[in-house]
Design an enzyme around this catalytic site. Sequence first.
Site, PDB file in Angstrom:
ATOM      1  N   GLU A 262      21.330  -9.915 -51.489  1.00  0.00           N
ATOM      2  CA  GLU A 262      22.031 -10.549 -52.620  1.00  0.00           C
ATOM      3  C   GLU A 262      23.305 -11.144 -52.047  1.00  0.00           C
ATOM      4  OE1 GLU A 262      21.746  -9.854 -56.290  1.00  0.00           O
ATOM      5  OE2 GLU A 262      19.717  -9.154 -56.007  1.00  0.00           O
ATOM      6  N   CYS A 296      30.375 -12.641 -57.253  1.00  0.00           N
ATOM      7  CA  CYS A 296      29.332 -13.552 -56.760  1.00  0.00           C
ATOM      8  C   CYS A 296      28.963 -14.561 -57.840  1.00  0.00           C
ATOM      9  CB  CYS A 296      28.099 -12.768 -56.329  1.00  0.00           C
ATOM     10  SG  CYS A 296      27.366 -11.843 -57.668  1.00  0.00           S
TER      11      CYS A 296
HETATM   12  P1  NAD Z   1      30.338  -9.170 -46.113  1.00  0.00           P
HETATM   13  O1  NAD Z   1      29.070  -9.891 -45.885  1.00  0.00           O
HETATM   14  O2  NAD Z   1      31.478  -9.446 -45.237  1.00  0.00           O
HETATM   15  O3  NAD Z   1      30.101  -7.585 -46.014  1.00  0.00           O
HETATM   16  C1  NAD Z   1      29.168  -6.914 -46.844  1.00  0.00           C
HETATM   17  C2  NAD Z   1      28.774  -5.613 -46.166  1.00  0.00           C
HETATM   18  O4  NAD Z   1      28.049  -5.904 -44.956  1.00  0.00           O
HETATM   19  C3  NAD Z   1      29.944  -4.733 -45.737  1.00  0.00           C
HETATM   20  O5  NAD Z   1      29.610  -3.383 -45.921  1.00  0.00           O
HETATM   21  C4  NAD Z   1      30.093  -5.062 -44.252  1.00  0.00           C
HETATM   22  O6  NAD Z   1      30.742  -4.055 -43.505  1.00  0.00           O
HETATM   23  C5  NAD Z   1      28.628  -5.191 -43.863  1.00  0.00           C
HETATM   24  N1  NAD Z   1      28.378  -5.976 -42.632  1.00  0.00           N
HETATM   25  C6  NAD Z   1      29.166  -6.931 -42.065  1.00  0.00           C
HETATM   26  N2  NAD Z   1      28.552  -7.439 -40.964  1.00  0.00           N
HETATM   27  C7  NAD Z   1      27.353  -6.795 -40.857  1.00  0.00           C
HETATM   28  C8  NAD Z   1      26.267  -6.897 -39.947  1.00  0.00           C
HETATM   29  N3  NAD Z   1      26.273  -7.762 -38.931  1.00  0.00           N
HETATM   30  N4  NAD Z   1      25.192  -6.100 -40.130  1.00  0.00           N
HETATM   31  C9  NAD Z   1      25.142  -5.247 -41.177  1.00  0.00           C
HETATM   32  N5  NAD Z   1      26.148  -5.094 -42.063  1.00  0.00           N
HETATM   33  C10 NAD Z   1      27.244  -5.875 -41.918  1.00  0.00           C
HETATM   34  O7  NAD Z   1      30.715  -9.419 -47.659  1.00  0.00           O
HETATM   35  P2  NAD Z   1      32.017  -8.940 -48.421  1.00  0.00           P
HETATM   36  O8  NAD Z   1      33.181  -9.748 -47.973  1.00  0.00           O
HETATM   37  O9  NAD Z   1      32.106  -7.454 -48.391  1.00  0.00           O
HETATM   38  O10 NAD Z   1      31.644  -9.342 -49.924  1.00  0.00           O
HETATM   39  C11 NAD Z   1      31.855 -10.613 -50.452  1.00  0.00           C
HETATM   40  C12 NAD Z   1      30.547 -11.380 -50.483  1.00  0.00           C
HETATM   41  O11 NAD Z   1      29.584 -10.644 -51.238  1.00  0.00           O
HETATM   42  C13 NAD Z   1      30.669 -12.714 -51.185  1.00  0.00           C
HETATM   43  O12 NAD Z   1      29.977 -13.687 -50.462  1.00  0.00           O
HETATM   44  C14 NAD Z   1      29.986 -12.467 -52.531  1.00  0.00           C
HETATM   45  O13 NAD Z   1      29.491 -13.616 -53.139  1.00  0.00           O
HETATM   46  C15 NAD Z   1      28.926 -11.501 -52.152  1.00  0.00           C
HETATM   47  N6  NAD Z   1      28.453 -10.740 -53.313  1.00  0.00           N
HETATM   48  C16 NAD Z   1      27.196 -10.991 -53.792  1.00  0.00           C
HETATM   49  C17 NAD Z   1      26.739 -10.316 -54.919  1.00  0.00           C
HETATM   50  C18 NAD Z   1      25.351 -10.556 -55.459  1.00  0.00           C
HETATM   51  O14 NAD Z   1      24.887  -9.792 -56.295  1.00  0.00           O
HETATM   52  N7  NAD Z   1      24.673 -11.579 -55.012  1.00  0.00           N
HETATM   53  C19 NAD Z   1      27.543  -9.369 -55.546  1.00  0.00           C
HETATM   54  C20 NAD Z   1      28.808  -9.148 -55.024  1.00  0.00           C
HETATM   55  C21 NAD Z   1      29.247  -9.828 -53.898  1.00  0.00           C
END
Ligand code: NAD
Length: 493
Positions: A262, A296
């Site tokens: 997501e 999001c």
């Molecule tokens: P992010 O992608 O930076 O991190 C999300 C998670 O992934 C964190 O726990 C992070 O530590 C982990 N992560 C980072 N690199 C990784 C890797 N290489 N392998 C595995 N895990 C890894 O996102 P964020 O800054 O925490 O959140 C904001 C983003 O989330 C925005 O783009 C937002 O739109 C999205 N979001 C989407 C939804 C949805 O339902 N579609 C809901 C909320 C937020």
Amino acid sequence: MRVDAAPVSRAAEEVLRGAHLVAGSWDAGAGAREIERRDPARPCVRVGVVPVATDEVVDRAVRAADATAGGWGAWTPVARGRVVERLAGLVERDARRLAALVSREHGKPARDAREEVARATDVLRFAAGEGRRLGGRTLPADLPGTACLTTRVPIGVVALVTPWNFPLAIPAWKLGPAMVAGCPVVVKPSPLAPFSAQALVELASEAGAPAGAVGLVHGGGSTGSALVRHPLVAGVSFTGSVATGRSIAREATDRLARLQLEMGGKNAVVVEADADLGRAADAVVSGAFGQSGQRCSATSRLLVHEDVADRLVSLVRERAAALRVGPAQDETSDLGPLVDEASLERCVAAVERAARDGGRVVLGGGRVPGLAGWYMQPTVVVDLPPDAELATSEVFGPVLVVHRYRTFDEALALLDGVEYGMSAALFTHDLRTVGRFVAGARAGMLHVNRAGTGAFPHMPHVGTKASQHGAAECSPEAMDFYTEIRTVTLDLS
Ligand code: NAD
């Protein structure tokens, strides 16, 4: 280990200490590298510290989860649903403590944090009920005396990798269905808001989840990556940015792990000339600036018919200018700070580049003067070319870009002119236009005459294009990710 049993007033002074939950035991990760979280409203104050799980800790957590798979999977879905129902009750019992924790680590206003806790309770209750509905199908056989049916079984250990923007609700809406399905999980929350997820996992143990079946490891991208790559992880349910989602897909696809990704959005509200402009302005302001645009489904584009564009922009500006920006604990705050300094700098720089790309900043555009925290002013940019960077990339802050259009076809083309497809809203009284929108808008969650944000536990939380990969979350459809189908053919002759 209780993450934060202190009342709100004292909590702000105590430094929280995170711990991993491995095989049912809390592990403070003594000697490990640590990640510190600072208060977004007062960056000089430390909120807490989490240890970073090494590959070895991740391995132990996954193995412990895997060891429970047979036993936990053999519980009936109804019995597992009862555990999730108890978990919902515990979240409700601790609602005040959890809301304070969400506000404190994320920075979101108290009102939004209370809503998040209520949403977590609702999604858990809905998931609990799925225990009684987790059925298969019966099908006609092409042979006499033969019966055909399908059943669902858990897919195995699932990694739940979560972002910081809904630090309690998103882990809850993954954990509930995973538990009901019988999948052992290892949760990896964002280090920017890790304590609410830890509190949830702690409550899952109190609710009766078997030791090891619900684990948690702290850390950033390298810990997440170790979890995703682990050979015993059968599925990854991830919420976060598109870039991270793509990286996870690369790492997990080769060994055919199941994926539910997501991701981000660049969501639009379309306003036709016949719309109720007051309602549309309210919806645009709450969608664009609520939670400081860190959702999001946040409204980051307003597509407005040229006949009403000037009037609508002035209503939006008026309402947005009246929003109160302030700390989470102040009940009168409408907007809190952004999550960290890097996000604030990124958003401000994106608006500066938009001004160079031809955009006109008609509201805000920078930091909030006089506040030490990571606060950004609600910002409105007009006249930006639709292919400019700010018009097409997710900024994840309180920034709204306005485009004018002449025909509804143009509106649909603008709507679709980005790589994302999370949510979209339309304001009109014309039913035929509604029909065209529902048929033609390429976004997962469509709203008509209401804000482009908000979701219900029984409705799929879903996007399309780069916003989503794999089965939807929430709703009965979530079970399509956490379970796999068996077909059974019975010779009854
Ligand atoms: P992010 O992608 O930076 O991190 C999300 C998670 O992934 C964190 O726990 C992070 O530590 C982990 N992560 C980072 N690199 C990784 C890797 N290489 N392998 C595995 N895990 C890894 O996102 P964020 O800054 O925490 O959140 C904001 C983003 O989330 C925005 O783009 C937002 O739109 C999205 N979001 C989407 C939804 C949805 O339902 N579609 C809901 C909320 C937020």
